[in-house]
Design a protein around this motif. Structure first.
Motif, PDB file in Angstrom:
ATOM      1  N   LEU A 183       0.849  -1.191   0.000  1.00  0.00           N
ATOM      2  CA  LEU A 183       0.000   0.000   0.000  1.00  0.00           C
ATOM      3  C   LEU A 183       0.885   1.242   0.000  1.00  0.00           C
ATOM      4  N   VAL A 184       0.554   2.196  -0.842  1.00  0.00           N
ATOM      5  CA  VAL A 184       1.397   3.388  -0.963  1.00  0.00           C
ATOM      6  C   VAL A 184       0.833   4.594  -0.226  1.00  0.00           C
ATOM      7  N   THR A 185      -0.317   4.435   0.417  1.00  0.00           N
ATOM      8  CA  THR A 185      -0.871   5.462   1.291  1.00  0.00           C
ATOM      9  C   THR A 185      -1.779   4.775   2.296  1.00  0.00           C
ATOM     10  N   ASP A 186      -1.982   5.418   3.447  1.00  0.00           N
ATOM     11  CA  ASP A 186      -2.755   4.811   4.527  1.00  0.00           C
ATOM     12  C   ASP A 186      -4.148   5.415   4.706  1.00  0.00           C
ATOM     13  N   ILE A 187      -4.550   6.333   3.845  1.00  0.00           N
ATOM     14  CA  ILE A 187      -5.752   7.132   4.125  1.00  0.00           C
ATOM     15  C   ILE A 187      -6.966   6.745   3.294  1.00  0.00           C
ATOM     16  N   ALA A 188      -6.991   5.509   2.736  1.00  0.00           N
ATOM     17  CA  ALA A 188      -8.118   5.165   1.862  1.00  0.00           C
ATOM     18  C   ALA A 188      -8.801   3.853   2.244  1.00  0.00           C
TER      19      ALA A 188
ATOM     20  N   ASP B 234      -8.465   0.131  -0.527  1.00  0.00           N
ATOM     21  CA  ASP B 234      -7.072  -0.311  -0.442  1.00  0.00           C
ATOM     22  C   ASP B 234      -6.694  -1.315  -1.528  1.00  0.00           C
ATOM     23  N   HIS B 235      -7.669  -1.837  -2.287  1.00  0.00           N
ATOM     24  CA  HIS B 235      -7.303  -2.606  -3.479  1.00  0.00           C
ATOM     25  C   HIS B 235      -6.653  -1.687  -4.513  1.00  0.00           C
ATOM     26  N   ILE B 236      -6.980  -0.394  -4.470  1.00  0.00           N
ATOM     27  CA  ILE B 236      -6.385   0.576  -5.387  1.00  0.00           C
ATOM     28  C   ILE B 236      -5.048   1.075  -4.847  1.00  0.00           C
TER      29      ILE B 236
ATOM     30  N   THR C  32       9.551  -8.208  -8.373  1.00  0.00           N
ATOM     31  CA  THR C  32       8.807  -9.080  -7.467  1.00  0.00           C
ATOM     32  C   THR C  32       8.120 -10.182  -8.262  1.00  0.00           C
ATOM     33  N   ALA C  33       8.157 -11.408  -7.738  1.00  0.00           N
ATOM     34  CA  ALA C  33       7.677 -12.567  -8.498  1.00  0.00           C
ATOM     35  C   ALA C  33       6.185 -12.822  -8.333  1.00  0.00           C
ATOM     36  N   MET C  34       5.642 -12.511  -7.142  1.00  0.00           N
ATOM     37  CA  MET C  34       4.209 -12.738  -6.923  1.00  0.00           C
ATOM     38  C   MET C  34       3.639 -11.636  -6.040  1.00  0.00           C
ATOM     39  N   LEU C  35       2.411 -11.227  -6.368  1.00  0.00           N
ATOM     40  CA  LEU C  35       1.716 -10.161  -5.665  1.00  0.00           C
ATOM     41  C   LEU C  35       0.529 -10.764  -4.920  1.00  0.00           C
ATOM     42  N   CYS C  36       0.442 -10.491  -3.635  1.00  0.00           N
ATOM     43  CA  CYS C  36      -0.711 -10.947  -2.856  1.00  0.00           C
ATOM     44  C   CYS C  36      -1.783  -9.872  -2.899  1.00  0.00           C
ATOM     45  N   TYR C  37      -2.955 -10.248  -3.384  1.00  0.00           N
ATOM     46  CA  TYR C  37      -3.983  -9.238  -3.572  1.00  0.00           C
ATOM     47  C   TYR C  37      -4.462  -8.650  -2.254  1.00  0.00           C
ATOM     48  N   VAL C  38      -5.019  -7.465  -2.372  1.00  0.00           N
ATOM     49  CA  VAL C  38      -5.682  -6.778  -1.265  1.00  0.00           C
ATOM     50  C   VAL C  38      -7.084  -6.440  -1.762  1.00  0.00           C
ATOM     51  N   THR C  39      -8.083  -6.648  -0.940  1.00  0.00           N
ATOM     52  CA  THR C  39      -9.455  -6.366  -1.339  1.00  0.00           C
ATOM     53  C   THR C  39      -9.916  -5.026  -0.770  1.00  0.00           C
ATOM     54  N   PRO C  40     -11.071  -4.517  -1.220  1.00  0.00           N
ATOM     55  CA  PRO C  40     -11.598  -3.269  -0.647  1.00  0.00           C
ATOM     56  C   PRO C  40     -11.867  -3.366   0.858  1.00  0.00           C
TER      57      PRO C  40
ATOM     58  N   ASP D 215     -16.125 -10.487   0.989  1.00  0.00           N
ATOM     59  CA  ASP D 215     -17.123 -11.376   0.397  1.00  0.00           C
ATOM     60  C   ASP D 215     -16.756 -11.639  -1.059  1.00  0.00           C
ATOM     61  N   ALA D 216     -17.638 -12.307  -1.786  1.00  0.00           N
ATOM     62  CA  ALA D 216     -17.328 -12.711  -3.152  1.00  0.00           C
ATOM     63  C   ALA D 216     -17.010 -11.522  -4.055  1.00  0.00           C
ATOM     64  N   GLU D 217     -17.765 -10.433  -3.933  1.00  0.00           N
ATOM     65  CA  GLU D 217     -17.524  -9.269  -4.783  1.00  0.00           C
ATOM     66  C   GLU D 217     -16.198  -8.599  -4.442  1.00  0.00           C
ATOM     67  N   ASP D 218     -15.822  -8.621  -3.166  1.00  0.00           N
ATOM     68  CA  ASP D 218     -14.513  -8.085  -2.776  1.00  0.00           C
ATOM     69  C   ASP D 218     -13.383  -8.909  -3.380  1.00  0.00           C
ATOM     70  N   VAL D 219     -13.545 -10.226  -3.376  1.00  0.00           N
ATOM     71  CA  VAL D 219     -12.549 -11.107  -3.993  1.00  0.00           C
ATOM     72  C   VAL D 219     -12.385 -10.752  -5.470  1.00  0.00           C
ATOM     73  N   ARG D 220     -13.499 -10.572  -6.139  1.00  0.00           N
ATOM     74  CA  ARG D 220     -13.459 -10.219  -7.565  1.00  0.00           C
ATOM     75  C   ARG D 220     -12.730  -8.891  -7.788  1.00  0.00           C
ATOM     76  N   ASN D 221     -13.098  -7.869  -7.031  1.00  0.00           N
ATOM     77  CA  ASN D 221     -12.492  -6.542  -7.223  1.00  0.00           C
ATOM     78  C   ASN D 221     -11.007  -6.546  -6.882  1.00  0.00           C
ATOM     79  N   GLY D 222     -10.645  -7.220  -5.796  1.00  0.00           N
ATOM     80  CA  GLY D 222      -9.241  -7.286  -5.423  1.00  0.00           C
ATOM     81  C   GLY D 222      -8.419  -8.037  -6.447  1.00  0.00           C
ATOM     82  N   LEU D 223      -8.961  -9.139  -6.923  1.00  0.00           N
ATOM     83  CA  LEU D 223      -8.212  -9.961  -7.868  1.00  0.00           C
ATOM     84  C   LEU D 223      -8.018  -9.255  -9.203  1.00  0.00           C
ATOM     85  N   ILE D 224      -9.051  -8.616  -9.713  1.00  0.00           N
ATOM     86  CA  ILE D 224      -8.910  -7.910 -10.989  1.00  0.00           C
ATOM     87  C   ILE D 224      -7.917  -6.763 -10.857  1.00  0.00           C
TER      88      ILE D 224
END
Length: 456
Positions: free
Chosen positions: A307-312, A316-318, A332-340, A348-357
């Protein structure tokens, strides 16, 4: 796919991909990875032998479709899921797994801490997963003693680690790098220790006044991993939890220890990747990647964000995908996703989708920036479809075809608009891509310009 491959290896003392690679053997998994990556199998073997690439592939996960993690291959994305005591259950987690695989997760970590029988949840996820599964065994170790740090022993950790290996877990986060002498280094932090696994080990050491049992029993863990071909994901227990804490003395002290542990595992031909931060300002990301490569002898780096800032909160997926793209660009070889839902609740399922995309975008952007062979082909093909107003082909080439079609069809749902040479943004009269410059027009223009040049 792997049933016959695995049968050849059972009973051997060391069945790791690194062990075979160092003997010069090109396993079926290496051949499969080479085809997926469009790389020479000899390169895959050499990178695995060197330790700069891993192929997480437990012999008890036969339905796995082998993949690799390393700087020589495409940047990968991990999706976290897992049931908690407060929310979710086995069926929901398997549904999240299927969604993660649908949207391109290269690996999935089961971080379940409750919400049902942990062994049943894990087994169901492994049996349903064609991608490598990772776990954090200290969670279940603590759960096995009903949350009592006082009762937790080294044998409890080892028992759970072997159980996960027997069930088919392909890689495990092992928090062996946080040492008792590191704990005073967090005193000037804002957020202290933010790793759940790291927090468990820190509390254990503070209570018992003894060294980290995962560190002192590393050789026992190595012996387990050799038997099943489990890869280490060396946990960053002291990763920064905010920008203020990034790249501090505590983080870098643990990183040095992780490098030592990496080389110790390699002595026994056990595969390793190393976890990294966290929360890091943009101007420190390159330093963090380079420092990891230096300290850990180029073992694959696996980062959470950063994360490049702490105020959102809520976005935080962005904030993290920005850092993830930069980290991937730097190697870096692998990125671990972050969800909203990061910092706020269980996704939940929609968070998984948004974080993964968001993270598939970051990983792909990194591959394009690193000029990987063929990385931009899909971009160019989609751009061609866009210029030709081939809407259906644009949808097909999108990272999330359903969402692309959904947004287009919100305003122009009729099938006739799938061949229209405009969208609802510009309408039929103002689309600049309707300005077609054909060969004849260019020839006349060139003649005109030539005459004007002569005049002027």
């Amino acid at each position: 796919m792997r049933t016959e491959w695995i049968a050849k290896r059972r009973g051997q003392d060391n069945v790791s991909q690194m062990h075979f690679a160092r003997k010069g053997v090109m396993t079926e998994e290496m051949h499969h990875v080479a085809r997926r990556e469009n790389l020479p199998v000899e390169l895959i073997r050499d990178e695995v032998a060197r330790g700069r690439m891993i192929i997480p592939a437990n012999i008890n996960h036969p339905n796995l479709e082998p993949m690799c993690i390393g700087i020589a291959s495409k940047c990968k994305v991990n999706a976290n899921l897992g049931a908690s005591p407060n929310s979710s259950n086995l069926d929901e987690e398997v549904a999240k797994l299927n969604l993660a695989v649908k949207y391109g997760a290269d690996t999935v970590m089961d971080l379940s801490t409750g919400g049902g029988n942990l062994d049943e949840i894990r087994t169901a996820i492994i049996n349903a997963s064609p991608v490598p599964i990772g776990t954090v065994p200290v969670y279940q170790a603590l759960e096995s003693v009903h949350g009592s740090i006082e009762k937790l022993t080294a044998d409890d950790f080892l028992h759970i680690i072997e159980k996960h290996a027997q069930q088919g877990v392909d890689y495990m986060t092992i928090h062996a790098g946080i040492l008792i002498e590191h704990l005073p280094l967090v005193k000037n932090r804002i957020t202290g220790i933010v790793s759940r696994g790291g927090g468990i080990l820190a509390r254990w050491m503070l209570h018992h006044h003894k060294q980290n049992p995962l560190y002192t029993h590393l050789r026992d863990i190595i012996e387990i991993f050799k038997k099943y071909d489990v890869s280490f994901s060396l946990g960053d227990s002291l990763r920064p939890g905010c920008l203020h804490d990034a790249s501090d003395e505590a983080q870098l002290a643990e990183l040095k220890t992780l490098g030592q542990l990496t080389r110790k595992a390699w002595e026994h031909d056990v595969q390793v990747m190393v976890e990294g931060p966290g929360h890091v300002p943009m101007d420190q990301i390159e330093f963090n990647v380079r420092k990891q490569m230096e300290e850990c002898s180029e073992a694959p780096f696996y980062v959470l964000g950063p994360l490049v800032t702490d105020i959102a909160p809520g976005y935080d997926h962005i904030t993290s995908a920005i850092g993830a793209a930069m980290a991937g660009w730097y190697g870096t070889a692998m990125l671990c996703y972050v969800t909203p839902k990061e910092h706020l609740g269980l996704p939940d399922a929609e968070d998984v989708r948004n974080g993964l995309i968001a993270y598939k975008i970051a990983a792909h952007a990194a591959d394009v920036a690193r000029h990987r062979i063929g990385a931009r082909d899909r971009d160019d093909e989609l751009s061609t479809a866009r210029y030709n107003f081939d809407w259906n082909r644009q949808f097909e080439l999108s990272l999330d075809p359903d969402r692309a079609k959904e947004y287009h069809d919100e305003t122009l749902p009729a099938d006739i608009y799938k061949t229209a040479e405009f969208c609802s943004m510009c309408g039929p009269k103002f689309c600049p891509m309707q300005t077609k410059v054909d060969a004849d027009a260019l020839t006349e223009l060139e003649k005109f310009l030539a005459r004007e040049t002569v005049k002027g």
